[in-house]
Motif scaffolding. Structure first.
Motif, mmCIF file in Angstrom:
data_model
loop_
_atom_site.group_PDB
_atom_site.id
_atom_site.type_symbol
_atom_site.label_atom_id
_atom_site.label_comp_id
_atom_site.label_asym_id
_atom_site.label_seq_id
_atom_site.Cartn_x
_atom_site.Cartn_y
_atom_site.Cartn_z
ATOM 1 N N ALA A 538 0.387 -0.971 -0.327
ATOM 2 C CA ALA A 538 -0.094 0.105 -0.177
ATOM 3 C C ALA A 538 1.071 1.072 0.057
ATOM 4 O O ALA A 538 0.213 2.103 -0.378
ATOM 5 C CB ALA A 538 -1.196 -0.246 0.777
ATOM 6 N N LEU A 539 1.756 1.287 0.695
ATOM 7 C CA LEU A 539 2.406 2.615 0.832
ATOM 8 C C LEU A 539 3.301 2.293 -0.626
ATOM 9 O O LEU A 539 4.293 3.683 -0.935
ATOM 10 C CB LEU A 539 3.731 2.119 1.914
ATOM 11 C CG LEU A 539 3.068 1.986 2.904
ATOM 12 C CD1 LEU A 539 4.944 2.527 4.022
ATOM 13 C CD2 LEU A 539 2.342 3.189 3.565
ATOM 14 N N PRO A 542 1.439 6.542 -3.328
ATOM 15 C CA PRO A 542 1.812 7.727 -2.732
ATOM 16 C C PRO A 542 3.041 8.134 -4.438
ATOM 17 O O PRO A 542 3.305 8.999 -4.488
ATOM 18 C CB PRO A 542 2.080 8.239 -1.571
ATOM 19 C CG PRO A 542 1.241 7.599 -0.912
ATOM 20 C CD PRO A 542 0.980 5.557 -1.600
ATOM 21 N N LEU A 597 -2.780 2.149 8.534
ATOM 22 C CA LEU A 597 -1.453 3.399 7.136
ATOM 23 C C LEU A 597 -2.296 2.958 5.784
ATOM 24 O O LEU A 597 -1.825 3.673 5.248
ATOM 25 C CB LEU A 597 -0.092 2.555 7.635
ATOM 26 C CG LEU A 597 0.413 3.366 9.234
ATOM 27 C CD1 LEU A 597 1.836 2.553 9.019
ATOM 28 C CD2 LEU A 597 0.690 4.658 8.992
ATOM 29 N N PRO A 598 -2.599 1.771 5.668
ATOM 30 C CA PRO A 598 -3.153 1.754 3.955
ATOM 31 C C PRO A 598 -4.058 2.376 4.022
ATOM 32 O O PRO A 598 -4.094 3.069 2.596
ATOM 33 C CB PRO A 598 -3.799 0.557 3.959
ATOM 34 C CG PRO A 598 -2.999 -0.311 5.349
ATOM 35 C CD PRO A 598 -2.825 0.553 6.574
ATOM 36 N N SER A 601 -2.513 5.796 3.442
ATOM 37 C CA SER A 601 -1.856 5.864 1.868
ATOM 38 C C SER A 601 -2.744 6.366 0.726
ATOM 39 O O SER A 601 -2.707 6.430 -0.079
ATOM 40 C CB SER A 601 -1.491 4.236 2.313
ATOM 41 O OG SER A 601 -0.656 4.269 0.693
ATOM 42 N N ALA A 605 -2.661 9.163 -1.973
ATOM 43 C CA ALA A 605 -2.683 8.550 -3.631
ATOM 44 C C ALA A 605 -4.036 9.040 -4.359
ATOM 45 O O ALA A 605 -4.420 9.688 -5.181
ATOM 46 C CB ALA A 605 -2.160 7.579 -3.508
#
Length: 873
Positions: A538-539, A542, A597-598, A601, A605
């Protein structure tokens, strides 16, 4: 003899049916001739004769009509009748039934009759015993030659062309097709049927007739070629031999394919190309099954790429200007590659896989020579990846030596260098596939006009090859060695991106940067597991958005969409998520990196991608961010209420349900606020509506499963601010606030009903909890007189509050709801209080009810009812 007759009859009907195919082409040519004749009759000037067009040339656009210059008007002495328009030339007419039956179908039926006459003559000779097998075959061959000779004689003396006939003379190709079919039958009878010659000689006779038919197509058109090609490909199946030679067979088929494509190049009949491709692919599959594990398995494996190369190489470059020509180059290539892939699973040799790998240099060379063939390398790469997936890898174990201290095994060290011998062919093929596409793409991207397409090869093919090899060898097990290979691949892509940026090619740099990120993501997958792997993938969203914004490379949006889909599946549709180890600490636990965090992200994005275009990708990212946030909130509450056993079998308490319901309502309200703040985001609008629908459904369940019916639902002994407020008052109030400006009537009605129901449940249950804070279940404590009276008072207060709000906001629905609550209170007083209450409580109940009703009438008279206007005078 029956087989001979059947073959001849089939040949006749084949030639007869395929003769129809030349009808349209002949008709088109005749119409063009007729148009020229009409132009001559009308006096139009003719340009110099142009060279004959190639069958692959694109049709030229018709020139714009030139307006004629009007002559100067002559003086008119006396009036005269205006002259009419000049007489037009004879218009073309559609062929009538008589012409169709006599000039076209009759010609082909006549040729068929000649063929059947020869068949019946041979059959009569057999039945009467006139001639032996040899003379019969000789006479049949002579008859075929006479028919072909007659076709040439008629071709030199064509019938006089007449303006009314819409097609050229069909007799020569009809006779040639019939004669070729008879010759093929005679060759079959001489060899396989009667055995008059050895098998090799019989095969040579059949092949000679077939190749002669292909050659005759240059004189008589593609119909005759079809018979020759069909006979050429069928010939090996008709010949039986005790010692078949697969190399010789496929060498012969390669020559037949080359001859067929040479005819295709001259006459431009696309269906000849489709027939040749289909027959070649069928022979590849059949040859692979025949060869199996024999030493001759390399013959069909090498024939497939060689035939594919002929299909591409012998196609005129002018044909690629049309969609049909490009399909004739790409589809046979893909069909032959698919036929070669059929041979890979379970193969006992490396020949099938080697044949698939040979498609890559053929594709790369042709794409470098002709830019319109750029899809070929991607087809070849796909075939190579599928071959690696279908490769039969033998069982292997790396030999290791145990290191012991005091009799205890401390470590295992490999004895021989990696890789094991059993894996070397597979890994070598994978390395060769990645190197061919990666190096050629990196070389051509700086020289070709389609630099971006070439840059996509080193960006995608090596990463995909590494993924397939890692999956087949390690089965997605964690392995740092493979992660180092992914890291090296990322470094190489980064270097190519730097070279592209130095050359000013921003889009190429973006493609290589995407390849570097894909390699890094793959390396992370090789060393990470569970939620950490999903987080690592997922990171990358971006950075992808940043690269897409800097390079303007639109295909990166599709890559990001695929990455987002992978993360969504892993986190929302993966039941193994419940097995992730997240720790026992409330809030600050493994759920934050797993979902929080996903979600961040995805949201970041989405904002970055939305700067260039608001499309499906942005919608998916926004929906994913909202979904992950929702799951995170609910899972954190579950984790806190169960002491860390969030995925276990712990009971679902009323307190946990109340917290989750309030959290859902708050999240829905926040999402609606964000939708308005961001200018009406469609995904957020759909999201908060779905969340509020879930709140209404979840809340209705809690109204039915309330603590009054559950003796185990323990509540905090705190008035007003307890679990009841979280389960009913807060979500009901938020649902009521959401009614402002809500367009869909159905959702508005649902939320209004839920808000009224939740508020009424909260007032009732809070009254019960006030009298029985220790246990409010009905089966534990009966309802007393004061409690029963308190219900009436609480309901009247609730109704009065609704009425006041309805009057202030001028909402008739709220006033009607207030009247409904007051009416329910009246019914309770009449049917319950009268029977259950005694003494002073009964008096107070009816006294309060009466005063409330009088006050209600006064309020309505003062604030609701509008007096009628008084008429003047």
């Amino acid at each position: 003899m029956e087989g001979f007759l059947i073959l001849l009859v089939l040949g006749f009907f084949l030639g007869w049916a395929l003769g129809i195919a030349g009808y349209r082409k002949a008709s088109a040519l005749q119409r063009r001739v007729q148009a020229l004749e009409d132009a001559v009759r009308n006096g139009a000037p003719l340009a110099a004769p142009a060279p004959l067009p190639s069958p692959w040339d694109k049709p030229a656009e018709a020139p714009a009509p030139v307006e004629p210059v009007e002559p100067a008007p002559k003086p008119v002495e006396e009036p005269a009748l205006a002259a009419g328009p000049p007489p037009a030339g004879p218009s073309r007419r559609r062929p009538g039934l008589e012409e169709l039956l006599t000039l076209r179908w009759g010609t082909w039926l006549g040729a068929g009759a000649l063929l059947l006459a020869g068949v019946f003559l041979v059959r009569t000779a057999v039945e009467e015993g006139w001639l032996g097998p040899g003379p019969r075959c000789a006479l049949a061959g002579l008859l075929g030659l006479l028919l072909i000779g007659g076709a040439f004689w008629l071709r030199r003396r064509p019938a006089a062309e007449r303006p009314g006939i819409p097609w050229p003379d069909q007799a020569p190709p009809a006779l040639a097709a019939g004669g070729l079919a008879i010759l093929f039958g005679a060759a079959y009878a001489t060899g396989p049927m009667y055995g008059l010659v050895p098998p090799l000689a019989g095969f040579a006779l059949l092949a000679l007739v077939a190749l002669a038919g292909i050659t005759l197509a240059l004189a008589f058109g593609p119909v005759v070629a079809a018979i020759g090609i069909a006979g050429a490909y069928v010939t090996p199946a008709l010949v039986e031999t005790q010692d078949p030679s697969l190399p010789g067979l496929f060498l012969y088929l390669l020559a037949v394919t080359a001859a067929a494509l040479a005819v295709l190049r001259q006459v431009g009949a696309a269906w000849l190309g489709w027939c040749a491709a289909g027959a070649s692919a069928a022979w590849v599959v059949a040859g692979g099954m025949i060869a199996a594990d024999s030493a001759a398995a390399w013959a069909p494996a090498l024939f497939a790429p060689a035939a594919a190369g002929l299909h591409v190489g012998l196609l005129p470059r002018a044909a690629l200007a049309s969609g049909l020509g490009r399909r004739l180059a790409l589809l046979p290539f893909a069909l032959l590659a698919a036929a070669g892939l059929v041979l890979v699973p379970g193969a006992g040799s490396l020949a099938p896989a080697a044949g698939i790998l040979l498609f890559s240099p053929i594709a790369l060379a042709n794409a470098a020579w002709e830019r319109r063939l750029m899809p070929l390398p991607f087809l070849a790469a796909l075939a190579g990846l599928l071959a690696l997936l279908a490769w039969t890898i033998p069982a292997w174990l790396a030999p290791e030596e145990a290191v012991t201290i005091d009799g205890m095994v401390q470590a295992l060290l490999p004895i021989h260098p990696w890789p094991p011998e059993a894996l070397r062919p597979f890994l070598g093929a994978a390395l060769l596939l990645a190197a061919m596409h990666g190096l050629t793409g990196a070389w051509q991207e700086r020289r070709s006009a389609r630099s971006l397409a070439w840059a996509a090869l080193p960006a995608a093919v090596p990463v995909l090859t590494l993924l397939v090899a890692y999956a087949r060898v390690r089965g997605f097990a964690l392995d740092g060695g493979w992660a180092l290979a992914a890291l090296a691949l990322a470094a190489a892509s980064t270097g190519l991106a730097g070279l592209a940026m130095r050359a000013g090619a921003v889009q190429r740099a973006g493609a290589h940067a995407a390849g570097a990120m894909a390699a890094l993501a793959l390396g992370a997958a090789m060393v990470l597991a569970d939620q950490w792997l999903t987080l690592a993938v997922a990171l990358f969203l971006p950075p992808l958005a940043w690269v897409e914004g800097r390079s303007g490379l639109a295909p990166l949006r599709r890559v990001a969409l695929a990455v987002a889909g992978l993360v969504l599946v892993r986190l929302l549709l993966n039941w193994h998520v419940a097995e992730y180890a997240v720790g026992a600490t409330p809030v600050l636990n493994g759920l934050l990196p797993a979902y929080g965090l996903p979600a961040a992200s995805f949201a970041l994005a989405a904002a970055m991608f939305r700067r260039r275009r608001d499309d499906l990708l942005v919608g998916v990212l926004e929906a994913g961010a909202l979904a992950f946030t929702t799951v995170l909130v609910l899972a954190e509450i579950r984790h806190a209420m169960t002491g860390g056993d969030w995925a276990g079998s712990a009971d679902w308490s009323f307190r946990e349900a109340a917290l989750q319901l309030t959290a859902l309502a708050l999240l829905a309200s926040l999402t609606r606020w964000l939708e308005r703040r961001l200018g009406g985001r469609r995904v957020l609008g759909v999201g908060w509506r779905l969340l509020f629908t879930g709140v209404a459904g979840f809340g209705a369940v809690l109204v039915l499963a309330n603590p009054a019916f559950d003796s185990e639902a323990g509540l905090l002994p705190v008035p007003v601010f307890n679990e009841l407020a979280l389960a009913y008052a807060v979500p009901g109030a938020l649902a009521g606030l959401a009614l402002r400006g809500l367009a869909p009537r159905l959702l508005a009605r649902i939320l209004a009903c839920y808000a009224l129901l939740a508020g009424f449940a909260w007032v009732t249950l809070e009254t019960r909890h006030r009298f029985h804070p220790g246990g409010m279940a009905l089966d534990l404590e009966p309802v007393g007189g004061s409690e029963l009276y308190a219900y009436s008072g609480a309901w009247l207060v609730f109704g009065a509050g609704l009425l006041a709000l309805g009057i202030r906001q001028q909402v008739p629905a709220l006033r009607l709801a207030a009247l409904g609550v007051i009416g329910l209170t009246i019914l309770k007083a009449v049917f319950i209080d009268m029977a259950e209450l005694e003494g002073l409580w009964r008096v107070l109940s009816f006294l309060g009810l009466g005063l409330a009703l009088i006050a209600l009438g006064a309020v309505y008279r003062r604030f609701v009812v509008t007096p009628a206007p008084v008429p003047p005078g």
